[in-house]
Design an enzyme around this catalytic site. Structure first.
Site, PDB file in Angstrom:
ATOM      1  N   ARG A 216      43.132 -24.147 -23.267  1.00 31.48           N
ATOM      2  CA  ARG A 216      41.794 -25.093 -22.757  1.00 31.48           C
ATOM      3  C   ARG A 216      42.482 -24.743 -20.930  1.00 31.48           C
ATOM      4  O   ARG A 216      41.994 -25.343 -19.834  1.00 31.48           O
ATOM      5  CB  ARG A 216      42.304 -26.078 -22.944  1.00 31.48           C
ATOM      6  CG  ARG A 216      41.691 -28.022 -22.301  1.00 31.48           C
ATOM      7  CD  ARG A 216      41.474 -28.523 -22.695  1.00 31.48           C
ATOM      8  NE  ARG A 216      42.234 -29.204 -23.496  1.00 31.48           N
ATOM      9  CZ  ARG A 216      43.214 -30.099 -23.787  1.00 31.48           C
ATOM     10  NH1 ARG A 216      44.053 -29.971 -21.799  1.00 31.48           N
ATOM     11  NH2 ARG A 216      44.279 -30.417 -23.644  1.00 31.48           N
TER      12      ARG A 216
ATOM     13  N   TYR B 175      18.408 -30.195  -9.695  1.00 32.61           N
ATOM     14  CA  TYR B 175      18.138 -30.073 -11.524  1.00 32.61           C
ATOM     15  C   TYR B 175      18.293 -32.129 -12.017  1.00 32.61           C
ATOM     16  O   TYR B 175      19.547 -32.401 -11.453  1.00 32.61           O
ATOM     17  CB  TYR B 175      19.136 -29.181 -11.480  1.00 32.61           C
ATOM     18  CG  TYR B 175      19.060 -29.181 -13.797  1.00 32.61           C
ATOM     19  CD1 TYR B 175      17.271 -28.961 -14.035  1.00 32.61           C
ATOM     20  CD2 TYR B 175      20.304 -29.969 -14.209  1.00 32.61           C
ATOM     21  CE1 TYR B 175      17.634 -29.647 -15.677  1.00 32.61           C
ATOM     22  CE2 TYR B 175      19.953 -29.912 -15.553  1.00 32.61           C
ATOM     23  CZ  TYR B 175      18.990 -29.801 -16.113  1.00 32.61           C
ATOM     24  OH  TYR B 175      19.242 -30.053 -17.705  1.00 32.61           O
TER      25      TYR B 175
ATOM     26  N   ASP C 212      24.528 -24.830  -5.142  1.00 31.91           N
ATOM     27  CA  ASP C 212      24.275 -24.652  -6.833  1.00 31.91           C
ATOM     28  C   ASP C 212      23.933 -22.779  -7.071  1.00 31.91           C
ATOM     29  O   ASP C 212      22.167 -23.397  -6.073  1.00 31.91           O
ATOM     30  CB  ASP C 212      23.806 -25.412  -7.022  1.00 31.91           C
ATOM     31  CG  ASP C 212      23.132 -25.390  -8.757  1.00 31.91           C
ATOM     32  OD1 ASP C 212      23.053 -24.001  -8.802  1.00 31.91           O
ATOM     33  OD2 ASP C 212      23.102 -25.872  -9.364  1.00 31.91           O
TER      34      ASP C 212
ATOM     35  N   LYS D 116      21.635 -19.388 -16.800  1.00 25.76           N
ATOM     36  CA  LYS D 116      20.233 -18.286 -16.682  1.00 25.76           C
ATOM     37  C   LYS D 116      20.885 -16.934 -16.609  1.00 25.76           C
ATOM     38  O   LYS D 116      21.118 -16.871 -17.271  1.00 25.76           O
ATOM     39  CB  LYS D 116      19.818 -19.541 -15.102  1.00 25.76           C
ATOM     40  CG  LYS D 116      20.478 -21.108 -15.207  1.00 25.76           C
ATOM     41  CD  LYS D 116      19.181 -21.906 -16.781  1.00 25.76           C
ATOM     42  CE  LYS D 116      19.595 -22.816 -17.151  1.00 25.76           C
ATOM     43  NZ  LYS D 116      19.960 -23.749 -16.701  1.00 25.76           N
TER      44      LYS D 116
END
Ligand code: LCS
Length: 395
Positions: A59, A112, A184, A209
């Site tokens: 992590r 989005y 973005d 994507k």
């Protein structure tokens, strides 16, 4: 050759893909481990204090994930990168790390759906003020500035309207005021657009994507100044924990090797599809950055080196026509997501942007009939033939 001298096509294959120093493995190893053994107590403690380099716990950092972070940050021309389990994990961690109650955010209206609701519904619950504006109108951005404005956030081109924002103009407004600008860059990928070059501070990616590119993985990245990326790593990422798995990092690294060739072909196919749609009698309007009819065509030409594979369009028959088309296609998949090898078609109002109210969608320019297309890597004639047989039902 110095890495920063490499061409983009070389960087995608050589940064983060260095042969493994232990074994010579040419493919980056998948360090599928949760933790790392310390040689002794003092070394473990020094790593926790940040005084010595070295892995602690996945992590807090993992070598396969770090390879992807190096690669994407080099492609964007940034100092540092940080990977997350998804684009939304990256976006939410960035905001959680840099904002506090009483801060003000200016965001574009057309973004989005989940990014919109994270800002409008979640951050506002914690006392952050958010104003949604049209960032392609710089006067609106300037008029929304407040003494407590901390972040300006937008997508360019924006999901799903393909609206473009002049990054240089926004950065010019933000920089002297110490406001952090965040773009973005999911739709263009660093192959076609590098926002930092225009003065933007931080770039976000949904690596799900184009970076991954094959529709088989979710991921997200933040790249930007080392100090800011380290702040996100040591606060929101460490304590909320939306990290990327080593295997997912490996899949995205594998996909990135072909980013340049894929983006070239996505664009070539998309241009042909956009030109076909624009001429079709059942089509009212096509939004594709590469068409001179696009309202921000000049901005796109200035700040992008290509136009990408995404577009949306309105049909003369509105939503019912869109439903007929989307139910009629056979090669194009009716699915959300984007930027993968196969062509995907979807309906923003009932799918990706259904979380916005009808009024919010209207303010963002998203009509109820809009259809979005992510043009894939099939032969363009086959994509066009599929759309043509669907559109023929509307005439
Ligand atoms: N940013 C943009 C521009 C996006 O399009 C998406 C997802 C995200 C961030 C979030 O990334 P994720 O968490 O999904 O990796 N966009 C989607 C879309 O248009 N269809 O399905 C997901």
């Amino acid at each position: 050759m110095e890495k920063d001298q490499m061409h983009f096509e070389t960087k995608v294959m050589h940064i983060g893909h260095e042969p493994d120093p232990c074994t010579g493995s040419i493919a980056t190893p998948i360090y599928q481990t949760s933790t790392f053994v310390f040689p002794n107590v003092d070394e473990g403690a020094a790593r926790f204090r940040g005084e010595r380099e070295g892995y602690i716990y996945t992590r807090l950092g993992n070598p396969t994930v770090a390879a992807l972070e190096r690669c994407v940050s080099a492609l964007e021309g940034a100092e540092k990168g940080l990977a997350f389990a998804s684009g939304m994990a990256a976006i939410s961690a960035l905001f959680l790390a840099i904002l506090k109650s009483g801060d003000h955010v200016i965001a574009d209206r057309c973004i989005y759906g989940s990014t919109y609701t994270f800002l409008a519904a979640t951050l506002t619950r914690f006392g952050v003020e958010v104003d949604f504006v049209d960032c392609s109108d710089i006067d609106q951005v300037a008029a929304s500035l407040k003494p407590n404005t901390r972040v300006i956030y937008f997508e360019t081109p924006a999901n799903p309207m393909m609206k473009m924002v002049d990054m240089e103009a926004v950065a010019r407004l933000a920089k002297p005021r110490g406001i952090i600008t965040v773009v973005d860059n999911t739709f263009m990928s660093p192959y076609f657009q590098r926002p930092l070059k225009w003065g933007i501070d931080v770039v976000i990616h949904s690596a799900t994507k184009y970076l991954g590119g094959h529709g088989d993985v979710l991921g997200g990245l933040i790249v930007g100044p080392a100090e800011l990326v380290d702040l996100v790593r040591t606060t929101a990422q460490k304590d909320v924990g939306g990290i990327m798995s080593p295997f997912d990092a490996w899949l995205i690294l594998r996909g990135i090797k072909t980013l340049a060739v894929r983006m070239e072909r996505h664009e070539k196919n998309a241009m042909q599809v956009a030109e076909f749609l624009e001429k079709h009698p059942a089509v009212q309007r096509v939004y594709y950055p590469g068409l001179p009819s696009h309202p921000q065509y000049a901005i796109g030409k200035k700040q992008m080196t290509g136009f990408g594979g995404m577009m949306s369009f309105e049909l003369k028959g509105g939503f019912e026509a869109g439903r007929t088309l989307m139910n009629s296609v056979k090669l194009c998949h009716l699915a959300v997501s984007l930027g993968e090898t196969s062509t995907l078609i979807e309906h923003p109002a009932s799918m990706t942007h259904s979380v916005l109210t009808p009024e919010e969608r209207q303010a963002a320019g998203i009509s109820e009939g809009l259809v979005r297309l992510s043009v894939g890597l099939e032969h363009p004639d086959d994509i066009i033939a599929d759309l043509q047989q669907g559109l023929a039902k509307l005439l």
